[in-house]
Write an enzyme that holds these catalytic residues in place. Structure first.
Site, short mmCIF file in Angstrom:
data_model
loop_
_atom_site.label_atom_id
_atom_site.label_comp_id
_atom_site.label_asym_id
_atom_site.label_seq_id
_atom_site.Cartn_x
_atom_site.Cartn_y
_atom_site.Cartn_z
N THR A 22 0.82 -1.21 0.00
CA THR A 22 0.00 0.00 0.00
C THR A 22 0.85 1.26 0.00
O THR A 22 2.06 1.23 0.26
CB THR A 22 -0.93 0.02 1.22
N ASP A 23 0.18 2.38 -0.27
CA ASP A 23 0.84 3.68 -0.22
C ASP A 23 0.54 4.33 1.13
O ASP A 23 0.02 3.69 2.05
CB ASP A 23 0.39 4.55 -1.39
N ALA A 24 0.84 5.61 1.24
CA ALA A 24 0.65 6.33 2.52
C ALA A 24 -0.81 6.38 2.96
O ALA A 24 -1.10 6.58 4.13
CB ALA A 24 1.22 7.74 2.40
N MET A 25 -1.73 6.18 2.03
CA MET A 25 -3.16 6.20 2.36
C MET A 25 -3.69 4.79 2.62
O MET A 25 -4.90 4.59 2.74
CB MET A 25 -3.95 6.86 1.23
#
Length: 144
Positions: A22-25
């Site tokens: 996943t990314d930062a979100m």
């Protein structure tokens, strides 16, 4: 594992989204969908007795020659997804697989995609699979 005699056209595979995907979100990075398609395809191939390492021992490699993915609904950390692969067709040298990535119940469509593959020898030359590996050809000819 032996090559199966009745080959299913579709295969289901479950994947649990990992944090590193996943990314930062906490939304899955788009590149991971292609990896999940590969996981599903490799699981399917092993299930029907055609694990890639088994084919490689016979001198046959199966590279990806095309890949596409259309993203529909975000997938997040901790969720499970079901990847459904379907062998679309085989033309003697190449085969094509389509994919649907859904929630476990199949009600939410996260992505669709496809991949294309061919059979090569270790020198990266096309292989006539019918002559080189008739048992493999017998499985794939059901997808014509």
């Amino acid at each position: 594992m032996d090559i199966v005699t009745e080959v299913p056209r579709t295969h289901e595979y479950t994947h649990v989204v990992q944090y590193y995907e996943t990314d930062a979100m906490r939304v899955v990075h788009h590149s991971n969908y292609i990896r999940w398609m590969e996981e599903c395809r490799l699981d399917y191939m092993a299930e029907i007795g055609l694990a890639y390492d088994r084919m490689e021992k016979q001198g046959i490699i199966v590279p990806v020659i095309s890949a596409s993915c259309e993203y529909r609904t975000a997938t997040r950390y901790g969720e499970s997804v079901k990847i459904i692969s379907e062998m679309e067709r085989f033309d003697g040298l190449r085969f094509f697989v389509s994919y649907r990535v859904t929630d476990p119940d199949g009600g939410v469509l996260h992505a669709t995609g496809s991949t294309g593959h061919c059979f090569l020898n270790r020198d990266m030359k096309p292989v006539n699979i019918k002559k080189t590996a008739p048992a493999i050809y017998e499985v794939f000819k059901t997808f014509r």
